[in-house]
Design an enzyme around this catalytic site. Structure first.
Site, PDB file in Angstrom:
ATOM      1  N   LYS A   1       0.810  -1.225   0.000  1.00 39.20           N
ATOM      2  CA  LYS A   1       0.000   0.000   0.000  1.00 39.20           C
ATOM      3  C   LYS A   1       0.843   1.274   0.000  1.00 39.20           C
ATOM      4  O   LYS A   1       0.440   2.289  -0.561  1.00 39.20           O
ATOM      5  CB  LYS A   1      -0.968   0.007   1.188  1.00 39.20           C
ATOM      6  CG  LYS A   1      -1.835  -1.249   1.331  1.00 39.20           C
ATOM      7  CD  LYS A   1      -2.638  -1.597   0.091  1.00 39.20           C
ATOM      8  CE  LYS A   1      -3.203  -3.006   0.175  1.00 39.20           C
ATOM      9  NZ  LYS A   1      -3.605  -3.572  -1.115  1.00 39.20           N
TER      10      LYS A   1
ATOM     11  N   GLU B   1      -2.591   7.872   7.642  1.00 35.06           N
ATOM     12  CA  GLU B   1      -3.538   8.589   6.781  1.00 35.06           C
ATOM     13  C   GLU B   1      -4.461   9.431   7.639  1.00 35.06           C
ATOM     14  O   GLU B   1      -4.832   9.011   8.737  1.00 35.06           O
ATOM     15  CB  GLU B   1      -4.416   7.587   6.004  1.00 35.06           C
ATOM     16  CG  GLU B   1      -3.855   7.147   4.680  1.00 35.06           C
ATOM     17  CD  GLU B   1      -4.798   6.219   3.917  1.00 35.06           C
ATOM     18  OE1 GLU B   1      -4.358   5.614   2.958  1.00 35.06           O
ATOM     19  OE2 GLU B   1      -5.982   6.114   4.314  1.00 35.06           O
TER      20      GLU B   1
ATOM     21  N   HIS C   1     -15.696  -5.122   7.424  1.00 34.96           N
ATOM     22  CA  HIS C   1     -14.900  -5.078   6.198  1.00 34.96           C
ATOM     23  C   HIS C   1     -15.292  -6.153   5.191  1.00 34.96           C
ATOM     24  O   HIS C   1     -14.553  -6.475   4.272  1.00 34.96           O
ATOM     25  CB  HIS C   1     -13.398  -5.149   6.511  1.00 34.96           C
ATOM     26  CG  HIS C   1     -12.972  -4.079   7.466  1.00 34.96           C
ATOM     27  ND1 HIS C   1     -13.244  -2.754   7.239  1.00 34.96           N
ATOM     28  CD2 HIS C   1     -12.356  -4.128   8.668  1.00 34.96           C
ATOM     29  CE1 HIS C   1     -12.787  -2.037   8.243  1.00 34.96           C
ATOM     30  NE2 HIS C   1     -12.255  -2.849   9.134  1.00 34.96           N
TER      31      HIS C   1
ATOM     32  N   ARG D   1      -7.714  -7.938  -9.626  1.00 34.94           N
ATOM     33  CA  ARG D   1      -8.422  -9.188  -9.935  1.00 34.94           C
ATOM     34  C   ARG D   1      -9.844  -8.860 -10.388  1.00 34.94           C
ATOM     35  O   ARG D   1     -10.283  -7.713 -10.301  1.00 34.94           O
ATOM     36  CB  ARG D   1      -8.501 -10.045  -8.675  1.00 34.94           C
ATOM     37  CG  ARG D   1      -9.243  -9.321  -7.551  1.00 34.94           C
ATOM     38  CD  ARG D   1      -9.647 -10.203  -6.389  1.00 34.94           C
ATOM     39  NE  ARG D   1     -10.579  -9.507  -5.525  1.00 34.94           N
ATOM     40  CZ  ARG D   1     -10.252  -8.671  -4.546  1.00 34.94           C
ATOM     41  NH1 ARG D   1      -8.976  -8.409  -4.302  1.00 34.94           N
ATOM     42  NH2 ARG D   1     -11.178  -8.083  -3.828  1.00 34.94           N
TER      43      ARG D   1
HETATM   44  C1  MV4 Z   1     -10.082   4.529   6.024  1.00 35.74           C
HETATM   45  C2  MV4 Z   1     -11.217   5.031   6.683  1.00 35.74           C
HETATM   46  C3  MV4 Z   1     -11.204   6.356   7.056  1.00 35.74           C
HETATM   47  N1  MV4 Z   1     -10.133   7.117   6.801  1.00 35.74           N
HETATM   48  N2  MV4 Z   1      -9.043   5.342   5.787  1.00 35.74           N
HETATM   49  C4  MV4 Z   1     -11.390  -0.053   5.881  1.00 35.74           C
HETATM   50  C5  MV4 Z   1     -10.833  -1.167   5.065  1.00 35.74           C
HETATM   51  C6  MV4 Z   1      -9.731  -0.607   4.245  1.00 35.74           C
HETATM   52  N3  MV4 Z   1      -9.911  -0.962   2.867  1.00 35.74           N
HETATM   53  C7  MV4 Z   1      -9.774   0.868   4.451  1.00 35.74           C
HETATM   54  N4  MV4 Z   1     -10.797   1.144   5.417  1.00 35.74           N
HETATM   55  C8  MV4 Z   1     -11.001   2.416   5.846  1.00 35.74           C
HETATM   56  N5  MV4 Z   1     -10.005   3.262   5.623  1.00 35.74           N
HETATM   57  C9  MV4 Z   1      -9.070   6.597   6.194  1.00 35.74           C
HETATM   58  N6  MV4 Z   1      -8.012   7.364   5.959  1.00 35.74           N
HETATM   59  C10 MV4 Z   1     -12.281   4.170   6.903  1.00 35.74           C
HETATM   60  C11 MV4 Z   1     -12.180   2.856   6.495  1.00 35.74           C
HETATM   61  C12 MV4 Z   1     -13.319   2.029   6.729  1.00 35.74           C
HETATM   62  C13 MV4 Z   1     -14.053   1.501   5.669  1.00 35.74           C
HETATM   63  C14 MV4 Z   1     -13.704   1.745   4.345  1.00 35.74           C
HETATM   64  C15 MV4 Z   1     -14.428   1.221   3.318  1.00 35.74           C
HETATM   65  C16 MV4 Z   1     -15.543   0.442   3.594  1.00 35.74           C
HETATM   66  C17 MV4 Z   1     -15.904   0.170   4.888  1.00 35.74           C
HETATM   67  C18 MV4 Z   1     -15.166   0.695   5.938  1.00 35.74           C
HETATM   68  C19 MV4 Z   1     -15.553   0.424   7.252  1.00 35.74           C
HETATM   69  C20 MV4 Z   1     -14.825   0.951   8.288  1.00 35.74           C
HETATM   70  C21 MV4 Z   1     -13.701   1.736   8.025  1.00 35.74           C
END
Ligand code: MV4
Length: 501
Positions: free
Chosen positions: A116, A200, A235, A292
C-alpha cells in the site's frame, strides 16, 4: 489463441468463469480439493483434477499442484477467479515461466498495488489524489507524532501489506499514537510478516466507491463506471449497487479519469478495480487497487452491458479492447446481495451443512450466480458465500422492490443464511433513500437484527399443523418432505378453500 482454460478456483466464481468459456468455445478444466469432489464446478467443467486435501493451503493455494494439473490437461491459460492465488505475484510469474497465460495482470502490477505504501507513492506520482498522510513507512515515533500534528487528529495507522482493515488503527488522541502504532505493527508482522505501517488522515463516515477498469496490452484503458460498496459488515461487503446514489456526472467523469490514470501508472493489463474513499462533500481519495476480477463484478456487467470474463480472455489473447470509452454508458440500476451461509441471529457465525432444499429466484431482471444444489453439503473449509443475487431494473426504487421479490422467492432449507438480514436492509428508510455510508449497518443494527419473531403460541400451532400434515402424507404413502419452502400453512389454507368450492 486460448482454446482451453484451467480455473484455479471453486464455488460460484469457478462456474461463472466457465460459463463465459463455454460461450466462447473454450474448454474448461476444474481443479478441486478432496472436500470439493461433489462440488458443482467439478461437474460443470469439461475435465477435472484433484489438487490435494480439503484445507486450501494444501490445495487451492499450492502453486505446484495447480501447475501440474495445467500441464496434465494441456491448457493454454489459467483464470484465478478471486481470492486464493488471484493476487499472488509469484503465481502470475510462474505461469509465464511455464508458458501458460495468466488471465490477469503482471507480477509488477500485483506487487506495486499489493504494497500500500508503494501504491500510494505511485499514485501520487501519477497525480491521482490519495488520502493526506505518509508515503514512507513510519520509522521512529517522534517523526510519526510530527506528521500527525501536521495533518491533524484523528488519523488512521495502516499496514502497508494489509488491506481489508487488517492491522488498521484509528487514533483519536495524541496519547494513543504510540500504542496504536505498536499494536498495528505487531498485528501486521504476525499476519503478513511485514511490519511497515503508514499514516492517513481519518475520513469520517466515508463511502466506499470503486471503479471498474479494463486495460489491454496495447496501451488502451477504459473505465466501466462505479460501484457503491458502502454496505459492509466488519470489512465484508454485504450489498453493492451501481450507479452510486451519491454520484454526480461531473465527479463520475473525474474519478473515472483518475481510475484510468491509476491503472496506466502500473502498466496494467486485464480487469481491475480502483477503490476510492469518498466523504460527504464528494471529496475522493485513492484507497487501493484490486488486481483481480471482483465478487461484485456482475452489477457492472448488467448496467454497462459487458461480459467482464470475456473481456479478460480477449485481453489475455493480446487482442486490443473492442470497447471505446465514449461508447460506454450506464443503463438502469443493478443491486447485488451476497448470500452467505451464516446465522445473522448468532453473530453471523458460519453455518455450513447439508442443503435439504433450494428454490432459486427467477424472473425478469434477476441473475443468480451460485453453486449449491439440493443434497449438497457446504464444506467448512472455505468462504461461506453461497451465491450472489443480482437484480436489474430501470430505476433504483424498482431495483429495490425487485430485490425484495427475489429474496422472498429464495428458499433454502437445511442451513441458516443471511437472506432475512438482507431483506431487512431493503426496508431501512436510509437505504431506500440512498442516504447511507460505511457506518450503515452499525447505525441500523438494532432494526436489522430485530426481526419480528412469531409468538410461542403461533409456533405451537405450526408444530401441530405440521404433525397432522405429516400423518396425512404417511397415510397416502407420500413423501413427508415439505417442498414448498418450509411452511405448510399456504397449502393447508388453499386446500380448504378449494374444498369449499
Ligand atoms: C479509512 C477510513 C477512514 N479514513 N481510511 C477499511 C478497510 C480498508 N480498505 C480501508 N478502510 C477504511 N479506511 C481513512 N483514511 C475508513 C475505512 C473504513 C471503511 C472503508 C471502506 C468500507 C468500509 C469501511 C468500514 C470501516 C472503516
Amino acid at each position: 489463441m486460448i482454446k482451453k482454460v484451467l480455473v484455479a478456483n471453486r464455488g460460484e466464481i469457478a462456474i461463472r468463469v466457465m460459463r463465459s468459456c463455454r460461450e466462447m468455445g473454450i474448454q474448461s478444466v476444474a481443479v478441486f480439493s478432496e472436500a470439493d469432489r461433489t462440488s458443482m464446478h467439478v461437474r460443470y467443467a469439461d475435465e477435472a483434477y484433484c489438487i490435494g486435501p480439503s484445507a486450501s493451503n494444501e490445495s487451492y493455494l499450492v502453486i505446484d499442484n495447480i501447475i501440474e494439473a495445467a500441464k496434465k490437461s494441456k491448457v493454454d491459460a489459467i483464470h484465478p477467479g478471486y481470492g486464493f492465488l488471484s493476487e499472488n505475484a509469484t503465481f502470475s510469474d510462474r505461469c509465464k515461466k511455464e508458458g501458460i497465460i495468466f488471465i490477469g495482470p503482471s507480477s509488477h502490477a500485483i506487487n506495486t498495488m499489493g504494497d500500500k505504501i508503494t501504491a500510494r507513492k505511485t499514485m501520487q506520482k501519477a497525480n491521482v489524489p490519495v488520502v493526506p498522510g505518509t508515503t514512507e513507512p513510519i520509522q521512529d515515533l517522534d517523526k510519526a507524532v510530527a506528521v500527525i500534528k501536521e495533518i491533524g487528529l484523528p488519523v488512521m495507522i495502516k499496514a502497508s501489506a494489509g488491506g481489508g482493515g487488517k492491522g488498521m488503527r484509528l487514533v483519536m488522541k495524541e496519547e494513543d499514537i504510540l500504542p496504536a502504532v505498536s499494536s498495528s505493527k505487531s498485528e501486521a508482522k504476525a499476519a503478513f510478516g511485514d511490519d511497515s505501517v503508514y499514516i492517513e488522515k481519518y475520513i469520517n463516515s466515508p463511502h466506499h466507491i470503486e471503479f471498474q477498469i479494463l486495460a489491454d496490452n496495447h496501451g488502451n484503458c477504459i473505465h466501466l463506471f462505479e460501484r457503491e460498496c458502502s454496505v459492509q459488515r466488519r470489512h465484508q461487503k454485504v450489498i453493492e449497487e451501481t450507479p452510486s446514489p451519491v454520484m454526480t456526472p461531473e465527479v463520475r467523469d473525474e474519478m473515472g479519469k483518475y481510475a484510468v490514470a491509476a491503472a496506466k501508472a502500473v502498466n496494467y493489463s486485464g480487469a481491475g478495480t480502483i477503490e476510492f474513499i469518498v466523504d460527504d462533500q464528494l471529496n475522493y481519495y485513492f484507497l487501493e487497487m484490486n488486481t483481480r476480477l471482483q465478487v461484485e463484478h456482475p452489477i457492472t456487467e448488467r448496467v454497462v452491458g459487458v461480459d467482464l470474463v470475456k473481456e479478460q480472455i480477449n485481453i489475455a489473447n493480446n487482442e486490443p479492447l473492442s470497447l471505446k470509452q465514449e461508447d460506454l454508458s450506464q443503463k438502469g440500476h443493478a443491486i447485488e446481495c451476497r448470500i452467505y451461509a451464516e446465522d445473522p441471529e448468532n453473530n453471523f457465525m458460519p453455518n455450513p451443512g447439508l442443503i435439504k432444499h433450494i428454490t432459486e429466484p427467477l424472473g425478469l431482471g434477476v441473475r443468480h450466480d451460485g453453486y449449491v444444489y439440493k443434497g449438497y453439503e457446504i464444506p467448512m473449509y472455505y468462504d461461506p458465500l453461497i451465491s450472489k443475487l443480482i437484480v436489474w431494473a430501470p430505476t433504483r426504487t424498482e431495483a429495490i422492490d425487485r430485490m425484495k421479490r427475489a429474496l422472498y422467492a429464495y428458499k433454502i432449507i437445511g442451513i441458516k443464511t443471511s437472506i432475512p438480514f438482507l431483506n431487512r436492509i431493503m426496508d431501512v428508510p436510509a437505504f431506500r433513500q440512498g442516504k447511507y455510508n460505511t457506518h450503515f449497518i452499525q447505525d441500523n443494527e438494532e432494526f436489522l437484527l430485530n426481526e419480528e419473531k412469531p409468538s410461542q403460541k403461533l409456533k405451537d400451532i405450526a408444530s401441530i399443523a405440521a404433525f397432522f400434515s405429516y400423518l396425512k402424507k404417511l397415510e397416502k404413502h407420500q413423501s413427508p418432505v415439505n417442498l414448498n419452502g418450509g411452511s405448510n400453512w399456504k397449502t393447508f389454507g388453499r386446500k380448504k378453500s378449494l374444498e369449499r368450492l
